[in-house]
Design an enzyme around this catalytic site. Sequence first.
Site, PDB file in Angstrom:
ATOM      1  N   ASN A  36      14.817   4.348  -9.762  1.00  0.00           N
ATOM      2  CA  ASN A  36      13.930   3.564  -8.910  1.00  0.00           C
ATOM      3  C   ASN A  36      14.261   2.099  -9.181  1.00  0.00           C
ATOM      4  OD1 ASN A  36      11.889   2.288  -7.576  1.00  0.00           O
ATOM      5  ND2 ASN A  36      10.224   3.476  -8.489  1.00  0.00           N
ATOM      6  N   ARG A  49      15.012   6.431  -5.210  1.00  0.00           N
ATOM      7  CA  ARG A  49      13.823   6.182  -4.393  1.00  0.00           C
ATOM      8  C   ARG A  49      14.129   5.039  -3.436  1.00  0.00           C
ATOM      9  NH1 ARG A  49       8.406   2.942  -5.656  1.00  0.00           N
ATOM     10  NH2 ARG A  49       7.205   3.762  -3.913  1.00  0.00           N
ATOM     11  N   HIS A  80       4.347   5.797   0.155  1.00  0.00           N
ATOM     12  CA  HIS A  80       3.907   6.774  -0.863  1.00  0.00           C
ATOM     13  C   HIS A  80       4.164   8.212  -0.411  1.00  0.00           C
ATOM     14  CE1 HIS A  80       0.594   3.725  -2.258  1.00  0.00           C
ATOM     15  NE2 HIS A  80       1.685   3.567  -2.994  1.00  0.00           N
ATOM     16  N   MET A 139      -4.161   6.713  -5.047  1.00  0.00           N
ATOM     17  CA  MET A 139      -4.894   5.488  -5.326  1.00  0.00           C
ATOM     18  C   MET A 139      -4.459   4.926  -6.680  1.00  0.00           C
ATOM     19  SD  MET A 139      -8.979   5.132  -5.170  1.00  0.00           S
ATOM     20  CE  MET A 139      -9.342   5.746  -3.549  1.00  0.00           C
ATOM     21  N   ARG A 175      -3.952  -6.112  -2.471  1.00  0.00           N
ATOM     22  CA  ARG A 175      -3.734  -6.125  -1.018  1.00  0.00           C
ATOM     23  C   ARG A 175      -5.040  -5.845  -0.281  1.00  0.00           C
ATOM     24  NH1 ARG A 175       0.984  -1.826  -1.062  1.00  0.00           N
ATOM     25  NH2 ARG A 175       1.433  -2.344  -3.225  1.00  0.00           N
ATOM     26  N   GLU A 227      -6.365   9.654 -10.480  1.00  0.00           N
ATOM     27  CA  GLU A 227      -6.290  10.641 -11.559  1.00  0.00           C
ATOM     28  C   GLU A 227      -7.275  10.351 -12.689  1.00  0.00           C
ATOM     29  OE1 GLU A 227      -2.155  10.875 -12.873  1.00  0.00           O
ATOM     30  OE2 GLU A 227      -1.538  10.893 -10.779  1.00  0.00           O
ATOM     31  N   GLU A 286       6.448  11.378  -8.954  1.00  0.00           N
ATOM     32  CA  GLU A 286       7.417  11.030  -7.918  1.00  0.00           C
ATOM     33  C   GLU A 286       8.854  11.260  -8.388  1.00  0.00           C
ATOM     34  OE1 GLU A 286       4.947   7.462  -7.500  1.00  0.00           O
ATOM     35  OE2 GLU A 286       5.536   7.460  -5.398  1.00  0.00           O
TER      36      GLU A 286
HETATM   37  P1  ADP Z   1       1.270   1.679  -9.228  1.00  0.00           P
HETATM   38  O1  ADP Z   1       0.756   1.593  -7.841  1.00  0.00           O
HETATM   39  O2  ADP Z   1       1.587   0.372  -9.843  1.00  0.00           O
HETATM   40  O3  ADP Z   1       2.294   2.777  -9.458  1.00  0.00           O
HETATM   41  P2  ADP Z   1      -0.522   3.347 -10.828  1.00  0.00           P
HETATM   42  O4  ADP Z   1      -0.577   4.582  -9.995  1.00  0.00           O
HETATM   43  O5  ADP Z   1       0.136   3.430 -12.146  1.00  0.00           O
HETATM   44  O6  ADP Z   1      -0.015   2.109 -10.014  1.00  0.00           O
HETATM   45  O7  ADP Z   1      -2.026   2.849 -11.031  1.00  0.00           O
HETATM   46  C1  ADP Z   1      -2.309   1.693 -11.752  1.00  0.00           C
HETATM   47  C2  ADP Z   1      -3.781   1.407 -11.624  1.00  0.00           C
HETATM   48  O8  ADP Z   1      -4.534   2.555 -12.021  1.00  0.00           O
HETATM   49  C3  ADP Z   1      -4.272   0.302 -12.548  1.00  0.00           C
HETATM   50  O9  ADP Z   1      -4.135  -0.954 -11.928  1.00  0.00           O
HETATM   51  C4  ADP Z   1      -5.746   0.663 -12.746  1.00  0.00           C
HETATM   52  O10 ADP Z   1      -6.507   0.059 -11.740  1.00  0.00           O
HETATM   53  C5  ADP Z   1      -5.785   2.145 -12.540  1.00  0.00           C
HETATM   54  N1  ADP Z   1      -6.036   2.901 -13.775  1.00  0.00           N
HETATM   55  C6  ADP Z   1      -5.165   3.299 -14.693  1.00  0.00           C
HETATM   56  N2  ADP Z   1      -5.787   3.954 -15.698  1.00  0.00           N
HETATM   57  C7  ADP Z   1      -7.098   3.969 -15.381  1.00  0.00           C
HETATM   58  C8  ADP Z   1      -8.278   4.491 -15.994  1.00  0.00           C
HETATM   59  N3  ADP Z   1      -8.233   5.145 -17.146  1.00  0.00           N
HETATM   60  N4  ADP Z   1      -9.454   4.307 -15.369  1.00  0.00           N
HETATM   61  C9  ADP Z   1      -9.526   3.642 -14.201  1.00  0.00           C
HETATM   62  N5  ADP Z   1      -8.443   3.134 -13.574  1.00  0.00           N
HETATM   63  C10 ADP Z   1      -7.266   3.302 -14.142  1.00  0.00           C
END
Ligand code: ADP
Length: 400
Positions: A7, A94, A183, A212, A244, A336, A387
Amino acid sequence: MKVLVINSGSSSIKYQLIDMADESVMVSGLVERIGEEMGSLTSKTFPGTDKEVKTVLEQPIPTHGVGLEMSIDLICKGDNAVCTMNEIDVVGHRVVAGGEKFNVPVVITEDMWPDLTETERLAPLHNPANLGGARDATKLFPGVPQVLVFDTAFHQTMPPHAYMYALPYEYYEQDHVRRYGAHGTSHKYVAKECARLTGKPAEEMNLITIHMGNGASMSAVKNGLCVDTSMGLTPLEGLVMGTRSGDIDPAIHNYLAVNRGMDIAAIDNVLNKESGLKGLCGMNDMRDIHAAIEEGNERARLALEVQTYRTRKYIGSYMAVLGRVDAIVFTAGIGENDDIVRLKSLEGLEPFGMKIDPEINAVRSKQARKISAADSTVDIWVIPTNEELAIAREAKALVS
Ligand code: ADP
């Protein structure tokens, strides 16, 4: 079969070497700050196992090509080598935007480059770096198939009434202005996983998949195929994200230009980088937002309310798109991990058969799990996305 998944971003490269015999990760790495004064390479062999070895190199990494070569050296040479270069059978990349031409993964052939280069204008921040990684890997691995997996491909089954904007038709014909989504690799992966876990054929399931993370998008999946998704020409449309805005009145551009004297580049920058959760409360990490709410920060509460209200509105509109919804799937960083966001996103939807079990929802886990209450007629799932594995599977399928 061993697949190297790459990636390649604007100043970074993430990679994984996956052994397809058992789909285990042999090496996972990250090259950062390419082109800056000091770069870094972090590589883990057999991550997450008792055989894990972590290597960190700090040195200038002038180009992506150099970063990739350093990564391959760590994988294939020296003390912690896990295989020879000849043992890497396929490289999967990717790519953010495939446009209308690239609606399935492809093995790169030389004659594809003009069409591939043409996709760069659809994602000027991502595609040049993604495709640059593929060019570098082609040079490093002559004769090894290079597979491109497009983030937009899953959404290419959207019907015209879902992907067309109500704009002058020639913008679509001449400039390719339409909705493409993003996505897609993640939405497709969790949709398939949901069908597998439910024990039903994917072609018989209607799903709402919600990715998300920092970026966020939702898809309506009918009989296994994507029929609508919340991101548009670019990943700015739709849900409220970390930085965003998601959906806004398009006339805000003109309003800001007139009232604040902002030019189009400044507005674009604000909508992509200074809006969303960050715009509303100054924080874009959901963990910080929850901590601030605990301390009574009202702006943080507002940000959570706006974000989950928008998500709920989209769920409602996708119920209307699908007619029958078998399951809702949450994935990615927030999806998640954040039980509060999941709960609030489905608040008030109980009359439509969508009911979370609050106790199961509150349990933290890295596993896929069903969080709906026993009397919920719609299944509600948390399914971790992967992914890299999805790209590796596509690459394997294409060359097998
Ligand atoms: P990206 O879009 O950068 O791949 P990710 O899927 O890794 O992002 O998600 C990152 C976001 O997930 C962080 O900015 C945070 O808002 C959220 N996040 C990560 N861990 C937690 C958690 N334990 N509880 C709540 N939100 C979380």
